[in-house]
Design a protein around this motif. Structure first.
Motif, PDB file in Angstrom:
ATOM      1  N   GLU A   9       0.907 -13.942  -6.009  1.00 28.29           N
ATOM      2  CA  GLU A   9       0.522 -13.932  -7.421  1.00 28.29           C
ATOM      3  C   GLU A   9       1.751 -13.840  -8.322  1.00 28.29           C
ATOM      4  OE1 GLU A   9      -2.137 -10.704  -7.822  1.00 28.29           O
ATOM      5  OE2 GLU A   9      -3.781 -11.649  -6.706  1.00 28.29           O
ATOM      6  N   GLN A  10       2.711 -13.051  -7.910  1.00 32.16           N
ATOM      7  CA  GLN A  10       3.914 -12.905  -8.723  1.00 32.16           C
ATOM      8  C   GLN A  10       4.749 -14.186  -8.733  1.00 32.16           C
ATOM      9  OE1 GLN A  10       5.917  -9.466  -7.229  1.00 32.16           O
ATOM     10  NE2 GLN A  10       4.424  -8.020  -8.071  1.00 32.16           N
ATOM     11  N   MET A  11       4.772 -14.937  -7.606  1.00 34.00           N
ATOM     12  CA  MET A  11       5.494 -16.210  -7.585  1.00 34.00           C
ATOM     13  C   MET A  11       4.836 -17.224  -8.520  1.00 34.00           C
ATOM     14  SD  MET A  11       8.101 -15.812  -5.703  1.00 34.00           S
ATOM     15  CE  MET A  11       8.619 -17.514  -5.579  1.00 34.00           C
ATOM     16  N   THR A  12       3.475 -17.239  -8.534  1.00 35.71           N
ATOM     17  CA  THR A  12       2.762 -18.103  -9.487  1.00 35.71           C
ATOM     18  C   THR A  12       3.093 -17.718 -10.919  1.00 35.71           C
ATOM     19  OG1 THR A  12       0.977 -18.329  -7.874  1.00 35.71           O
ATOM     20  CG2 THR A  12       0.496 -18.958 -10.143  1.00 35.71           C
ATOM     21  N   ASP A  13       3.123 -16.419 -11.156  1.00 26.09           N
ATOM     22  CA  ASP A  13       3.476 -15.949 -12.500  1.00 26.09           C
ATOM     23  C   ASP A  13       4.908 -16.336 -12.846  1.00 26.09           C
ATOM     24  OD1 ASP A  13       0.963 -14.900 -12.663  1.00 26.09           O
ATOM     25  OD2 ASP A  13       1.578 -12.864 -12.080  1.00 26.09           O
ATOM     26  N   LEU A  14       5.800 -16.310 -11.854  1.00 29.30           N
ATOM     27  CA  LEU A  14       7.194 -16.684 -12.122  1.00 29.30           C
ATOM     28  C   LEU A  14       7.310 -18.168 -12.482  1.00 29.30           C
ATOM     29  CD1 LEU A  14       9.164 -14.732  -9.353  1.00 29.30           C
ATOM     30  CD2 LEU A  14       9.204 -14.332 -11.812  1.00 29.30           C
ATOM     31  N   ASP A  15       6.528 -19.037 -11.782  1.00 29.19           N
ATOM     32  CA  ASP A  15       6.549 -20.465 -12.137  1.00 29.19           C
ATOM     33  C   ASP A  15       6.059 -20.683 -13.560  1.00 29.19           C
ATOM     34  OD1 ASP A  15       7.463 -20.952  -9.602  1.00 29.19           O
ATOM     35  OD2 ASP A  15       5.473 -21.417  -8.774  1.00 29.19           O
ATOM     36  N   GLN A  16       4.976 -20.002 -13.920  1.00 28.22           N
ATOM     37  CA  GLN A  16       4.472 -20.126 -15.283  1.00 28.22           C
ATOM     38  C   GLN A  16       5.479 -19.599 -16.294  1.00 28.22           C
ATOM     39  OE1 GLN A  16       1.687 -21.659 -16.165  1.00 28.22           O
ATOM     40  NE2 GLN A  16       2.108 -21.268 -18.342  1.00 28.22           N
TER      41      GLN A  16
END
Length: 709
Positions: A573-580
């Motif tokens: 979830e944090q990696m997805t948030d980092l991409d966003q």
């Protein structure tokens, strides 16, 4: 450094001086079983051992043994007056100037030589008996149960002794013939008792509250408390600080009293048995044998029983229904005991054949078995103590004590009471009887080295004369936080996080705490050989212990797997948030460039507007009717000059009138002839006046033109 310390412990255990404590043969073996011996004492890096054969103290310098083990020597401190009976315990004074030798038939005091003289191999030390007449005539009632140096003695010369006749005596070693004070702890019936009951009724409960149904077995000093200066028939107008003494009876009752060293004329106050909460039918054991008072706030008592049960009791002031103290003015504050927790020590020495027998008293029990548990305070760590018994030595660490003190001493709104429910840690350090059928080898000596430079070491000697040295932690401190954990901004912590009494790392460390295997005494040195059945039982016991450890590891593995799954999900979830966040950052960078260009244009337009504004303000300032300070001063100066011009004009007019009058007078008068010099002077004067008048007139005109008048 670790290897040097291990070598130091090995050299310490190999010293021959500890072999002199071997007492498994002959009549001395019965004394080992019937008494709680402690023939070791430590003070400032030196260990003192009592040698019954030489009737002397043997001094072992731990500093010499650590620095230069090859040249270290054992010093002999001979007594000028050797004890006439076997020595059972050694008690060192706080200053290290005196050692009390507790014997079967009395007490001897040994004056220690100064440190400079302790370097000799053989030293003669002055020794003398304490209360010799009393112990010679008392018989069995004079047997010493416990003795402690009085902490409030300024010169460290007062020894408090509990004898088998349930009397507490205070001896002054400067006057060793008789006790300074004798305090009976049981009621002594007299003929005058009935007539004095009414007079003594003003005392709190009763002057002598203990009865002779149960014997006193131990005592310990507590903290100083403010008590009324006068008891009994005098109302207390003042209070003073008196050291509290807790007394333990065999049936588990705890009493307290306030003995005073230098005030003998006041009656002694003995309390009733302190109520214990929550109450128990057996009063938490009927075979209490040892008590220890820990320096905490509030006071914590450790009560041990012969069956291996140890209770941690908190001493609290007893309060009434409305939350106010029930203590009346001028009386001693009432107290109660709250049993915080209880632990069961693993005593392998409980014989199965003795379980069906009728219970006997502590004194008879001590003579039959060695199940008595003796509690020793740890001189280094305040929240740790040790228990010695015939099965070895246990170490108990009160891990909850720091949170306990914080709960009572600090006013923290966010303090969670759940942090108080941490169990104490019990470790079996030395096992001298691994199985119930094994031969009992009681501990005859136990001390702790307090020198941090040498290392905190537990030194234990068994009845075989075998020395065991175990390294201890110098401090039981909290786990150090990780570098990633922030210690600042505690006020910003979420209230939900405060509900968690421990973090994951602390939980894993708590689950991974291994049951420390005790150090087994040497079987080869014992005459008792373990059979195959005993070896098999010992193997099964340790196998079960290892299985419990494996079960702990499996639980830890499951916890780590759950934690890893949660962290993996959170990482995704944090990696997805980092991409966003990266996309948003690129968008913001472009917007930042556009805004920067607009800012440059706006700045240029602002500069132009500022220039136009300056010109506009200048024009407005010039058209204002309000004069500035410089203009006002210049106007005042013009007005002054105008006044001067009017004055000069008046003067000129007067001169003109005078001239006309002079002309007319000259016309009427006959003509007078003037000389050439007079005419010249008159012309000069008139020319000067004319020049001056013309100059003033020109100046006036110029000023008028400049001022616009």
């Amino acid at each position: 450094m670790e290897g040097d310390y291990d070598e130091f412990l090995e050299n310490l255990c190999c010293l021959e001086v500890f072999g002199q404590l071997k007492t498994t043969e002959g009549p001395t073996a019965e004394r080992i079983i019937s008494q709680r011996l402690n023939l070791l004492v430590e003070h400032e890096g030196s260990v003192f051992v009592w040698s019954e054969e030489r009737a002397a103290l043997m001094r072992v310098s731990l500093k010499e043994l650590r620095v230069d083990p090859d040249n270290s020597r054992v010093r002999t401190l001979r007594c000028t007056h050797a004890p006439s009976s076997p020595v059972e315990r050694l008690i060192m004074s706080k200053t290290g100037k005196h050692v009390a030798l507790i014997c079967q038939e009395g007490i001897w005091i040994v004056e220690m030589p100064p440190p400079t003289k302790q370097l000799h191999d053989r030293i003669n030390c002055r020794s003398f008996p304490l209360g010799e007449r009393y112990f010679a005539s008392a018989g069995g009632g004079g047997r010493v149960l416990q003795a402690r140096w009085h902490p409030s003695s300024e010169a460290d010369i007062h020894l408090v002794v509990l004898t088998a006749d349930s009397c507490l005596r205070i001896f002054n070693i400067l006057d060793p013939e008789a006790a300074e004070q004798t305090m009976p702890l049981i009621q002594q019936p007299t003929a005058l008792q009935s007539t004095s009951e009414l007079a003594l009724s003003k005392l709190s409960k009763a002057t002598y509250a203990l009865d002779d149904s149960d014997n006193v077995v131990d005592f310990d000093f507590g903290p100083k408390r403010a008590v009324p200066k006068y008891f009994g028939f005098h109302m207390a107008s003042e209070s003073c600080l008196v050291l509290q003494v807790f007394i333990l009876k065999e049936n588990g009752d705890v009493h307290f009293l306030y003995p005073r060293l230098h005030e003998k004329r006041y009656p002694l106050f003995l309390s009733d048995a302190l109520p214990m909460h929550p109450p128990a039918e057996d009063n938490y054991g009927v075979d209490a044998c040892s008590v220890l008072c820990l320096s905490t706030t509030p006071t914590l008592l450790v009560v041990a029983t012969a069956a291996g049960n140890v209770y941690h009791c908190v001493v609290l002031d007893q309060e009434g229904v409305d939350g106010e103290s029930e203590t009346e003015p001028g009386s001693v504050p009432s107290q109660m005991l709250y049993v915080y927790e209880g632990i069961d020590l693993e005593l392998s020495g409980a014989d199965e054949g003795e379980q069906d027998e009728e219970p006997v008293g502590l004194r008879e029990q001590l003579e039959e078995d060695a199940s008595c548990v003796v509690v020793h305070a740890d001189p280094v760590v305040s929240n740790r103590y040790h228990c010695s018994h015939r099965a070895g030595v246990h170490m108990v660490t009160l891990s909850w004590l720091e949170n306990f003190n914080q709960f009572f001493n600090e006013s923290d709104e966010h303090f969670m009471a759940g942090s108080l429910h941490l169990p104490c840690k019990v470790e079996h350090m030395v096992a001298t009887q691994p199985l119930p059928d094994s031969q009992s080898l009681p501990v005859v000596g136990l001390c702790i080295s307090t020198d941090r430079l040498l290392g905190i070491t537990l030194i234990c000697v068994t009845s075989l004369g075998e020395c065991l040295a175990i390294r201890l932690l110098a401090d039981v401190a909290k786990t150090q936080p990780l570098t990633s954990e922030s210690t600042d901004g505690d006020s910003l912590v979420s209230p939900l996080r405060r509900l968690r009494t421990e973090d994951f790392l602390s939980k894993i460390r708590r689950m991974l705490e291994r049951t420390k295997l005790p150090v087994l005494r040497s079987v080869e040195r014992s005459n008792h050989k373990m059979s195959q059945q005993e070896l098999f039982r010992l193997l099964v016991e340790h196998t079960q212990m290892f299985r419990r450890e494996i079960s702990k590891l499996e639980q830890v593995r499951d916890e780590i797997a759950k934690r890893a799954a949660v962290l993996s999900k959170q990482k995704t979830e944090q990696m997805t948030d980092l991409d966003q966040i990266e996309e948003d950052r690129q968008f913001l960078v472009e917007k930042e460039r556009e805004i920067a260009l607009k800012c440059v244009e706006v700045q240029k337009g602002q500069e132009q507007l500022m220039e136009r504004l300056k010109h506009l303000l200048r024009d407005i300032q010039t058209q204002q009717s309000v004069l500035s300070d410089a203009e006002k001063s210049f106007s005042e100066e013009l007005e002054a000059m105008d006044g001067r011009l009017h004055h000069f004009t008046d003067q000129i007019e007067k001169i003109d009138v005078k001239m006309k009058y002079r002309q007319e007078s000259l016309e009427r008068e006959p003509e007078m002839e003037l000389s050439s010099s007079q005419n010249k002077q008159i012309r000069q004067i008139l020319q000067d006046n004319g020049d001056m008048i013309s100059a003033v007139t020109n100046q006036l005109k110029r000023l008028k033109s400049e001022s616009g008048l």
